[in-house]
Design a protein around this motif. Structure first.
Motif, PDB file in Angstrom:
ATOM      1  N   ASP A   1      24.051  45.862  61.913  1.00  0.00           N
ATOM      2  CA  ASP A   1      22.794  45.529  61.251  1.00  0.00           C
ATOM      3  C   ASP A   1      21.776  45.034  62.273  1.00  0.00           C
ATOM      4  O   ASP A   1      22.146  44.510  63.332  1.00  0.00           O
ATOM      5  N   GLU A   2      20.485  45.179  61.936  1.00  0.00           N
ATOM      6  CA  GLU A   2      19.434  44.730  62.842  1.00  0.00           C
ATOM      7  C   GLU A   2      19.387  43.214  62.945  1.00  0.00           C
ATOM      8  O   GLU A   2      18.871  42.669  63.923  1.00  0.00           O
ATOM      9  N   GLU A   3      19.915  42.529  61.931  1.00  0.00           N
ATOM     10  CA  GLU A   3      19.936  41.067  61.947  1.00  0.00           C
ATOM     11  C   GLU A   3      21.333  40.582  61.606  1.00  0.00           C
ATOM     12  O   GLU A   3      21.982  41.108  60.700  1.00  0.00           O
ATOM     13  N   TYR A   4      21.801  39.566  62.331  1.00  0.00           N
ATOM     14  CA  TYR A   4      23.115  39.003  62.048  1.00  0.00           C
ATOM     15  C   TYR A   4      22.987  37.491  61.895  1.00  0.00           C
ATOM     16  O   TYR A   4      22.649  36.776  62.858  1.00  0.00           O
TER      17      TYR A   4
ATOM     18  N   GLY B   1      20.776  35.464  60.721  1.00  0.00           N
ATOM     19  CA  GLY B   1      19.531  34.835  61.136  1.00  0.00           C
ATOM     20  C   GLY B   1      19.051  35.230  62.517  1.00  0.00           C
ATOM     21  O   GLY B   1      17.945  34.846  62.923  1.00  0.00           O
ATOM     22  N   TYR B   2      19.855  36.000  63.261  1.00  0.00           N
ATOM     23  CA  TYR B   2      19.469  36.417  64.611  1.00  0.00           C
ATOM     24  C   TYR B   2      19.143  37.906  64.611  1.00  0.00           C
ATOM     25  O   TYR B   2      20.005  38.731  64.283  1.00  0.00           O
ATOM     26  N   LYS B   3      17.906  38.243  64.972  1.00  0.00           N
ATOM     27  CA  LYS B   3      17.501  39.632  65.075  1.00  0.00           C
ATOM     28  C   LYS B   3      17.940  40.151  66.435  1.00  0.00           C
ATOM     29  O   LYS B   3      17.432  39.706  67.466  1.00  0.00           O
TER      30      LYS B   3
ATOM     31  N   LYS C   1      21.167  47.987  68.592  1.00  0.00           N
ATOM     32  CA  LYS C   1      21.404  48.664  67.304  1.00  0.00           C
ATOM     33  C   LYS C   1      21.995  50.057  67.584  1.00  0.00           C
ATOM     34  O   LYS C   1      21.320  51.075  67.549  1.00  0.00           O
TER      35      LYS C   1
ATOM     36  N   LYS D   1      24.274  29.913  60.712  1.00  0.00           N
ATOM     37  CA  LYS D   1      23.258  30.798  61.255  1.00  0.00           C
ATOM     38  C   LYS D   1      23.377  30.859  62.773  1.00  0.00           C
ATOM     39  O   LYS D   1      23.608  29.840  63.427  1.00  0.00           O
TER      40      LYS D   1
END
Length: 374
Positions: free
Chosen positions: A110-113, A115-117, A123, A214
């Motif tokens: 995923d593009e975000e994990y 709370g962390y982009k 990707k 997070k």
């Protein structure tokens, strides 16, 4: 199902029941669970289920390991990777590792994990790389272009993948930081200690959910930092890379015979946000030196607890950032609670918690961070 398990864990925790009764609280005795609890050491039972040195030496097929900095199963993946290379000098074993959790490396990134982009370059299409790998080893097609060398790691914050022929080529130095009261210091301080008291009778902090901490947050979560001490470095005047797994040594004395340690490393950004650099490190003090045999601590005697087998990470630490270490005792509703009596931990109960745990953390304790510097 989640509500059921929350109820089970909170019942175990609030009532101070022995951990080996967890299956009974759920409603049915589990033979496998009980058998596992009888083998807390890395003994013959566990070793019989894994390859030994001779087995690793005979693995001559190409192998690809995929894992992440936040993958709870990373240490298992890295165990097989390291043992293969250790016991087979011709091991044809590749590694891909990046800012992913467990689901990311078994399904899709995923593009975000939490709370962390992640960097855009991180990707990747893990499924496609996997299919290309099988075409390569089974059909004789070209090796996946993504695999530039045996070790392929994404440096968080740089938007860059890097490659190296071996793990020991990804760093060229160590940043040694002593845990001095509330500071992380590069110069060894004058000997002293900081005291900590943990009351195992205190059970107000029940488990509210199974959500993960997070990865990037505006503050350090109190839910995850209870019974912890916080150590903070000075501001770094220039950027550098952290590449690999940290090590170190804890110098402690306690009034009991054992304890469970938890340690997490963060980068405190110049913005004030906190970035968790990898999965938490857990260790039972009595197994820290040798996981095949329990060696209890001597009460009120200064002991050394080595820090090893921690989680691999890679991050470009920015100028203006600090490093933060959160160190303490693991006490939570969803894990065994080690009361420190020296008995089988799965049999201990809250009746063993009458005396609080008293810890002296000596300030010649340290962690060593593997770094790559120009």
């Amino acid at each position: 199902m989640k509500k059921k398990w929350l109820s089970v864990y909170n019942s175990y925790y609030k009532n101070g029941t022995a951990f080996n009764k967890l299956d009974s609280i759920y409603g049915k005795t589990n033979f496998i669970f009980q058998k596992w609890l009888k083998h807390p050491s890395f003994d013959k039972y566990w070793r019989s289920k894994m390859p030994d040195k001779k087995d690793f030496a005979k693995i001559n097929i190409p192998v690809l390991t995929l894992t992440g900095y936040y993958d709870a199963d990373q240490r298992g993946a890295m165990y097989y990777y390291n043992e293969h290379h250790k016991n087979n000098k011709n091991a044809n074993h590749y590694l891909v590792i990046g800012p992913y959790g467990h689901s990311g490396v078994i399904s899709a990134v995923d593009e975000e994990y939490n709370g962390y982009k992640i960097d855009s370059i991180a990707k990747i299409n893990i499924e496609e790389i996997s299919f290309q790998w099988f075409d390569y080893i089974l059909e004789g097609k070209k090796k996946p272009e993504f695999l530039k060398d045996k070790v392929n790691y994404q440096v968080m914050g740089s938007n860059e993948w890097k490659s190296a022929p071996k793990i020991n080529k990804i760093s060229n130095g160590k940043l040694k930081l002593f845990l001095n009261k509330t500071k992380l210091e590069e110069i060894e301080p004058k000997l002293g200690y900081i005291s900590q008291t943990v009351n195992f009778l205190e059970r107000k902090d029940t488990l509210q959910s199974f959500s993960d901490e997070k990865i990037l947050d505006n503050k350090l979560s109190p839910e995850y930092l209870k019974d912890r001490l916080i150590f903070e470095s000075n501001v770094f005047e220039k950027s550098f890379e952290i590449n690999g797994s940290f090590t170190g040594n804890l110098k402690v004395s306690i009034n009991k015979k054992d304890m469970d340690v938890i340690l997490t490393v963060y980068e405190k950004l110049s913005s004030g946000q906190y970035l968790k650099l990898s999965h938490e490190y857990f260790a039972r003090a009595s197994y820290a030196k040798d996981n095949t045999k329990r060696n209890l601590l001597r009460p009120n005697v200064v002991e050394n607890i080595p820090i090893k087998n921690t989680f691999f990470t890679s991050r470009k630490v920015e100028k203006g950032s600090k490093l933060i270490v959160a160190l303490g005792i693991r006490k939570s509703a969803d894990v065994q609670i080690n009361y420190g009596t020296g008995k089988d931990v799965s049999e201990e109960t809250i009746a063993d918690a009458k005396e609080p745990l008293e810890v002296k953390w000596y300030n010649d304790s340290y962690i060593e961070i593997p770094v790559m510097q120009n």
